[in-house]
Every structure is written in C-alpha cells, then in structure tokens.
Design an enzyme around this catalytic site. Sequence first.
Site, PDB file in Angstrom:
ATOM      1  N   GLY A  11      15.974  -4.538  -5.020  1.00  0.00           N
ATOM      2  CA  GLY A  11      15.110  -3.813  -5.940  1.00  0.00           C
ATOM      3  C   GLY A  11      14.703  -2.459  -5.376  1.00  0.00           C
ATOM      4  O   GLY A  11      15.107  -2.065  -4.275  1.00  0.00           O
ATOM      5  N   LEU A  13      11.716  -1.290  -4.314  1.00  0.00           N
ATOM      6  CA  LEU A  13      10.871  -1.351  -3.124  1.00  0.00           C
ATOM      7  C   LEU A  13      11.635  -1.915  -1.921  1.00  0.00           C
ATOM      8  O   LEU A  13      11.545  -1.383  -0.806  1.00  0.00           O
ATOM      9  CB  LEU A  13       9.642  -2.214  -3.442  1.00  0.00           C
ATOM     10  N   TYR A  63       9.917 -11.172 -11.454  1.00  0.00           N
ATOM     11  CA  TYR A  63      10.482 -11.016 -12.790  1.00  0.00           C
ATOM     12  C   TYR A  63       9.825  -9.778 -13.392  1.00  0.00           C
ATOM     13  O   TYR A  63       8.611  -9.766 -13.607  1.00  0.00           O
ATOM     14  CB  TYR A  63      10.197 -12.255 -13.640  1.00  0.00           C
ATOM     15  N   THR A 103       0.698  -5.801 -10.211  1.00  0.00           N
ATOM     16  CA  THR A 103       0.894  -4.752 -11.215  1.00  0.00           C
ATOM     17  C   THR A 103      -0.391  -4.344 -11.940  1.00  0.00           C
ATOM     18  O   THR A 103      -1.334  -5.139 -12.041  1.00  0.00           O
ATOM     19  CB  THR A 103       1.909  -5.251 -12.266  1.00  0.00           C
ATOM     20  N   ASP A 104      -0.389  -3.134 -12.481  1.00  0.00           N
ATOM     21  CA  ASP A 104      -1.478  -2.665 -13.345  1.00  0.00           C
ATOM     22  C   ASP A 104      -1.502  -3.427 -14.673  1.00  0.00           C
ATOM     23  O   ASP A 104      -2.489  -3.378 -15.401  1.00  0.00           O
ATOM     24  CB  ASP A 104      -1.316  -1.164 -13.621  1.00  0.00           C
ATOM     25  N   TYR A 127       4.379 -10.793 -19.223  1.00  0.00           N
ATOM     26  CA  TYR A 127       4.617 -10.298 -17.866  1.00  0.00           C
ATOM     27  C   TYR A 127       3.300 -10.154 -17.099  1.00  0.00           C
ATOM     28  O   TYR A 127       3.150 -10.656 -15.984  1.00  0.00           O
ATOM     29  CB  TYR A 127       5.360  -8.958 -17.915  1.00  0.00           C
ATOM     30  N   LYS A 131       1.980 -12.295 -13.791  1.00  0.00           N
ATOM     31  CA  LYS A 131       1.610 -11.633 -12.529  1.00  0.00           C
ATOM     32  C   LYS A 131       0.166 -11.949 -12.135  1.00  0.00           C
ATOM     33  O   LYS A 131      -0.146 -12.137 -10.957  1.00  0.00           O
ATOM     34  CB  LYS A 131       1.818 -10.115 -12.643  1.00  0.00           C
ATOM     35  N   TRP A 152       4.014   1.888 -12.621  1.00  0.00           N
ATOM     36  CA  TRP A 152       5.051   2.865 -12.976  1.00  0.00           C
ATOM     37  C   TRP A 152       5.977   3.179 -11.797  1.00  0.00           C
ATOM     38  O   TRP A 152       6.205   4.345 -11.467  1.00  0.00           O
ATOM     39  CB  TRP A 152       4.409   4.162 -13.472  1.00  0.00           C
TER      40      TRP A 152
END
Length: 281
Positions: A11, A13, A63, A103-104, A127, A131, A152
């Site tokens: 991925g 990162l 995911y 995540t945000d 999603y 998370k 983002w």
Amino acid sequence: MKKILVTGANGQLGSELAILSANYSQYEWIFADRTQITLDDLELLEIQLNQIQPDVIFNCGGYTAVDKAETEKELAFTINHRAVELIAKYTQENNAKLIHISTDYVFNGTSSIALNEDEKTNPINVYGASKRAGEIACLKENPNSIIIRTSWVYSKFGNNFVKTMQRLMQEREAVNVVNDQIGSPTYAADLAQAMIDIFEFPEWIPGIYNYSNEGEISWYEFALSIKEFGGYSCNVGGISSASYPTPAKRPEFSLLDKKKIKTIYNLDIPNYKESLKKMFI
C-alpha cells in the site's frame, strides 16, 4: 535486533516505509503483503503472527475501498475490526508495540472546527464504522497501543486522488471536483516518517493521535494545487457533493486538529503544498 512488521506492505504507507527503512538498518524490517499477513482469514493471521513473532507492528493494512464497503460490510469489518482486535491481542500477550492506522471517516463531518482526538465519533458509512470498531477493539485488547487517525492519503504508490487527477488532467480538457468536502491531505511519506519518529521517541505514550498535513482545503482546491504543480492546462471546475453521488456518504468536514501529536512527539508537520510539491519533484 528489534523486528518491525509492516502490514499492507504494497500500500501507499507500506511502500513509503519500505523506502525509509533503508535509513534504519538497526531494525529487522518485515514487509508483509496480503499473502504473508492475511487480514481476512483470522485463523491464518494468528498462525502468521506467531511465526513472525514481531516486536513491533505498524498496522498499515486495511480494507480501504470506501464505496465497495457498502456492499461488502462483512469483509470490511473482518479486516478493519476483527483482524485489528487479533493483532492488538497478540501485541498485548507478547509485550510487543503496536501503531495502528485509522481514519477521519470515524467522524460524521458536521463539525465546523478542526476535530481533536476526544471529539465524539459517529461514522456515516460502513468503512468509517468498521474503522471505528477497530479502534475500540484495539484499545480494549491492548490499551498500550498507539492509533493514528489520518485523512486523504496520497503518494506516488498505489491508487489515490493525486494520481487519478494527474491522469485525468492529461487525458481531458476539463474535470469537475467536489468543493464542499473540507479536510487536509496526508502525504504518505510524511506519515511514514512520523510513525518511525514516534516509535523511536524516548517515551511511548499510548492513545489516539491525529496526523495530516497542515492546511484547510476542499478536494477542489487540492485539485487546483495538483494542476499547478503538474503544469496541466486542463480546466478544473468545482461541484457540490450532491452533483457527484457515491454509494458511501462522505464527511463534509473532517479537518484534524494535530496539536496533541505535535506537542507530545515534538513533530514538525509540513503544509500540504510543501509535501505535494515533493511528489512532483
């Protein structure tokens, strides 16, 4: 020699961490793709973790297909919730350290000021819900974990907004981009370095932290910056989210407040334009 396991090796990162790892040869780095660390098969995952026996896990796998998650709820929750729960349990039982990426999208997007780590979560899509479930399970199984919420994410690796815009701006005369979703981009190379800096910090201070580049922009403004640095002649127009419906609803406002991570870990976070420029060099 400490053994650092990076999940989601292919991925954005994971790929940036692989580049940076060359500067940190005092550690044994294991970059695991989905065959080596199988997040959607929990029995196999447990066997794999016990075989690798890492001292540290950077959990960058997940995911991330936001729209597909609406119809693949079970798979999203297996990977983003139950696999995280198992990884956290492993680190707790084996006295290993865990940095987990979130995540945000755990927020509903109705705020008008930058969101700090204590803000109430209320995901508006599958999603985000998966998370958030992963965050809760992570801290329950291993309260000594560090969770980093980011937003983002882009890099020169994988699929992301910047690469999509680069392609479209070369193929088309005009593109339209939503102008009513506000946040800040994250250059994966910056986040990867921050993860290493946190791990190497003299004191391990668990909890949830926010990380993205500095700046408050819409996706439309982000696209204008991509046009600028790419030198593209494509016309960029701003449209409302209502004009561009997607299966999963997106938060309208998810700007992250980074005071906590900057203060505790003494991090210097670049402005989004500064980092975007690096990707074009």
